[in-house]
Structure formats: structure tokens, C-alpha cells
Design an enzyme around this catalytic site. Structure first.
Site, mmCIF file in Angstrom:
data_model
loop_
_atom_site.group_PDB
_atom_site.id
_atom_site.type_symbol
_atom_site.label_atom_id
_atom_site.label_comp_id
_atom_site.label_asym_id
_atom_site.label_seq_id
_atom_site.Cartn_x
_atom_site.Cartn_y
_atom_site.Cartn_z
ATOM 1 N N THR A 213 0.848 -1.196 0.000
ATOM 2 C CA THR A 213 0.000 0.000 0.000
ATOM 3 C C THR A 213 0.886 1.249 0.000
ATOM 4 O O THR A 213 1.993 1.217 0.536
ATOM 5 C CB THR A 213 -0.852 -0.035 1.289
ATOM 6 N N ARG A 241 -14.619 -7.147 0.364
ATOM 7 C CA ARG A 241 -13.854 -6.690 1.533
ATOM 8 C C ARG A 241 -13.215 -5.313 1.288
ATOM 9 O O ARG A 241 -12.641 -5.045 0.233
ATOM 10 C CB ARG A 241 -12.772 -7.723 1.833
ATOM 11 N N GLY A 243 -10.590 -2.484 3.313
ATOM 12 C CA GLY A 243 -9.692 -2.334 4.452
ATOM 13 C C GLY A 243 -9.777 -0.947 5.070
ATOM 14 O O GLY A 243 -10.772 -0.227 4.909
ATOM 15 N N ASP A 244 -8.718 -0.575 5.752
ATOM 16 C CA ASP A 244 -8.690 0.698 6.486
ATOM 17 C C ASP A 244 -8.380 1.907 5.602
ATOM 18 O O ASP A 244 -8.728 3.040 5.950
ATOM 19 C CB ASP A 244 -7.634 0.634 7.595
ATOM 20 N N GLY A 264 -1.057 -1.850 6.636
ATOM 21 C CA GLY A 264 -1.010 -3.056 7.454
ATOM 22 C C GLY A 264 -2.326 -3.800 7.392
ATOM 23 O O GLY A 264 -3.136 -3.577 6.484
ATOM 24 N N GLY A 266 -5.664 -4.186 7.686
ATOM 25 C CA GLY A 266 -6.685 -3.154 7.799
ATOM 26 C C GLY A 266 -7.739 -3.406 8.853
ATOM 27 O O GLY A 266 -8.234 -2.465 9.491
HETATM 28 N N1 ASP Z 1 -4.136 -1.618 4.887
HETATM 29 C C1 ASP Z 1 -4.411 -2.237 3.617
HETATM 30 C C2 ASP Z 1 -5.727 -2.965 3.705
HETATM 31 O O1 ASP Z 1 -5.993 -3.562 4.721
HETATM 32 C C3 ASP Z 1 -3.356 -3.210 3.182
HETATM 33 C C4 ASP Z 1 -1.944 -2.766 3.384
HETATM 34 O O2 ASP Z 1 -1.676 -1.696 3.883
HETATM 35 O O3 ASP Z 1 -1.064 -3.520 3.018
HETATM 36 O O4 ASP Z 1 -6.452 -2.970 2.735
#
Ligand code: ASP
Length: 351
Positions: A213, A241, A243-244, A264, A266
């Protein structure tokens, strides 16, 4: 007379504006994902490629800021460079869903006005970060998803591409590998993509299957602060799905003189509203931003999550924090050329 004029010119030259003024202050920091990145896993060539890619991304935003541009423009410029670079899990080079598609999320936030824009599950807009910004500036909404978000992008003239544009062999191999390990069905290869011969670099360079990311925080010469994040999410994600990254306050937040972008797992970052909490501790509890970032990242770890953040305050202080063995990252300001790092134990002098 000639001597008098010469002395006058000399005196004016010495007292001129260049001698009196300091360069306008600005700062930018970026990440290109956190995860298991051990020394020795990346070949020296791959290590150098990542460092060059990070430097180019920092420089894209730094150039905007150096020329007096806004932090929002700098955030967008740096992120677009990484969205176009297949080394990162954003835009072209994004990971695949279990169905074999790319589903992209992004968010941007203006710390001056607390305006924000976010998109989730887009698959046709070349630069999801530009779309997030258009949502913020050209729609009455904060968050758009799926086909509607792509349709809005087209309506405001943002570049649309065939979904195959985002395909890379490396990420396809990661998907097949993950699905095989889980015993899940492997979908048809997306239309319009040609198989390439030979093993892709991904399976040998130590990258894990989730991270990559990208995110940027910046403060410009007028003291305006902003944050942005863009991702393909997690390999083999299912059921729409999200994520954050596009969740304002979790993966992305800017305001109260502070900006954060996260990367990370999420699901953990959402539950701890990581980005907003770091800025809250910094602003309301006057906690130094590095301490605030470390505290919240350790909380993420305590509930089982891994990843990291970049954080910035309007005085130009940068914090990097992670509970993983690596996070692709970098920064620059008015006095310092782009500095980049990969491993968590690498020394980076921070402003
Ligand atoms: N945070 C991102 C998600 O969960 C993935 C990542 O940062 O690698 O979609």
C-alpha cells in the site's frame, strides 16, 4: 562618482532579498507498505530498485512543495507516481481479489478544512487517489464505492482504463500461490492479459503477499497539512472486503495540525481508528507525534495486527512507526533531499 555607484551596487547586493530570506518550510513523508521485509530477502538489485522508486515518489511531491504548491497537490503527485509503479500494491500492480480482479481503495484528506474524499472497490479509474480528491472537491459526498465511483470518475473526466491495465504477472502469481495454499479455486486469467514465461520476481524477492500500500503526508509552505493513501487491499480478498485505507480516521486522517497514513492489516487499523487516534493524542494530549504513533502501533500489535504508519505535524516533525520487520518509507523537506529506508532497524534521521 563611478566608485560611489560601485559601492552602492555592492551594498544593495549584500542586503538583497537572497541574503535575508530563508527558504519557505515544507515537509513530505511517504510509505510504500509495511510487512515482512528481512535483510537478505531482497537481492541487492531489488533493494536498490525499491530505494530508487521511493526516492522518485518523494521527489514528485517535493517538487510541488518546493515550487510553492499545495500539500494536497504534493500528496496526489507522489501517490500517482507509486500508483503507476507496479512495484507497489496500488493502481497498476495492485493485488488480486479471490475472483481474479483488482479492486482499488483510496482516500485523501485536507487538514485545513477537514474535507475528505474516499473511494472503495474501483476497477476502471487509473488513479484512485485522483478520484478520491474529486469526491472531496467535486461531489457532496465523502465516500463512493464500486461501479458508481468509476462512473463518477468518468463524469468528471478522470482517465478510465480497461481493468486489464492493472494486471501484473507478479501479483497474479501471488494470487495463484495464495489460493493454492488455501485450497481455493483458481479463477480464469483476466481477459486481455498475456501469460509471460519464467518465474516472476515476486516469489523470490521476499515480498509477502499483502503489503505494498502507498501513502503520503505533507505540509506546504503555507502550513497546510494533508494525508492520502491508496491500495489494492489484501491478496485473495473476498465478498467486497474493504480495508482501512479509505476509512477516514483509520487508514487516513489529517487535521488539527497533524496527518497520518497507515499500512497493514486493515481490520485492526479500522477497529482502533489508528490515524485519528494518533492525531488526537498529539493534539489534545500534546504527545510528541513519534510517541503517539508508537503507542497506537503497539496497541495494534496487542490485538493481533501488524503494520505501520507515517505521521507528520505542521511544524515539520515526521514519525515512522511499525511493528513489522520493514516498511518502505522516505521523507524530504526544504533543507534535505529525499531520504529513504526499508528495514525497521535502519537508522533514518528525522526532522
Ligand atoms: N491496509 C491495507 C488494507 O488492509 C493493506 C496494506 O496496507 O497492506 O487494505
Amino acid at each position: 562618482m563611478i566608485r560611489f555607484l560601485a559601492l552602492l551596487i555592492l551594498a544593495l547586493g549584500l542586503a538583497g532579498p537572497a541574503a535575508a530570506q530563508e527558504p519557505p518550510r515544507w515537509t513530505i513523508a511517504i510509505h510504500g507498505g509495511a510487512g515482512v521485509i528481512e535483510r537478505g530477502q531482497l537481492t541487492p538489485e531489488r533493494d536498490a530498485e525499491y530505494r530508487a522508486a521511493l526516492e522518485a515518489a518523494v521527489e514528485a511531491g517535493a517538487e510541488v512543495l518546493r515550487n510553492g504548491g499545495s500539500s494536497l497537490d504534493a500528496v496526489q503527485a507522489s501517490i500517482e507516481v507509486m500508483e503507476d509503479n507496479p512495484m507497489f500494491n496500488a493502481g497498476r500492480g495492485a493485488v488480486f481479489t479471490a475472483e481474479g480482479t483488482n479492486s482499488l481503495d483510496a482516500a485523501i484528506m485536507d487538514g485545513q478544512t477537514l474535507s475528505a474524499g474516499a473511494v472503495a472497490g474501483v476497477s476502471r479509474t487509473r488513479h484512485p487517489i485522483a478520484l478520491a480528491r474529486a469526491v472531496m472537491e467535486q461531489s457532496p459526498h465523502v465516500m463512493l464505492a464500486g461501479e458508481g465511483a468509476d462512473a463518477f470518475a468518468a463524469s468528471v473526466g478522470l482517465e478510465q482504463v480497461d481493468p486489464a491495465f492493472f494486471f501484473t504477472q507478479r501479483r497474479w502469481d501471488q494470487l495463484v500461490d495464495t489460493l493454492t495454499q488455501r485450497g481455493w479455486q483458481i479463477p480464469e486469467r483476466p481477459a486481455g492479459t498475456e501469460p509471460t514465461s519464467g518465474a516472476s520476481a515476486a516469489l523470490t524477492d521476499g515480498d509477502d503477499h499483502r503489503f505494498g500500500t502507498v501513502g503520503v503526508v505533507a505540509v506546504d509552505s503555507q502550513g497546510r497539512i494533508a494525508a492520502g493513501t491508496s491500495t489494492g487491499g489484501t491478496t485473495a480478498k473476498r465478498w467486497g472486503r474493504i480495508g482501512d485505507t479509505p476509512v477516514i480516521g483509520a487508514g487516513t486522517w489529517a487535521g488539527r495540525g497533524c496527518a497520518v497514513s497507515a499500512t497493514g492489516a486493515g481490520e485492526y487499523f479500522i477497529r482502533l481508528t489508528v490515524a485519528r487516534d494518533i492525531c488526537g493524542l498529539n493534539h489534545a494530549a500534546h504527545m510528541p507525534v513519534q510517541q503517539a504513533a508508537d503507542l497506537i502501533i503497539s496497541e495494534v500489535g496487542s490485538i493481533g495486527g501488524d503494520g505501520g504508519v507515517i505521521a507528520l505535524t505542521e511544524d515539520g516533525s515526521v514519525a515512522f512507526s511499525m511493528n513489522t520487520s520493514g516498511m518502505y518509507r522516505g521523507w524530504a523537506n526544504q533543507d534535505t533531499a529525499p531520504q529513504v529506508a526499508i528495514y525497521s532497524d535502519e537508522d533514518v534521521v528525522l526532522p
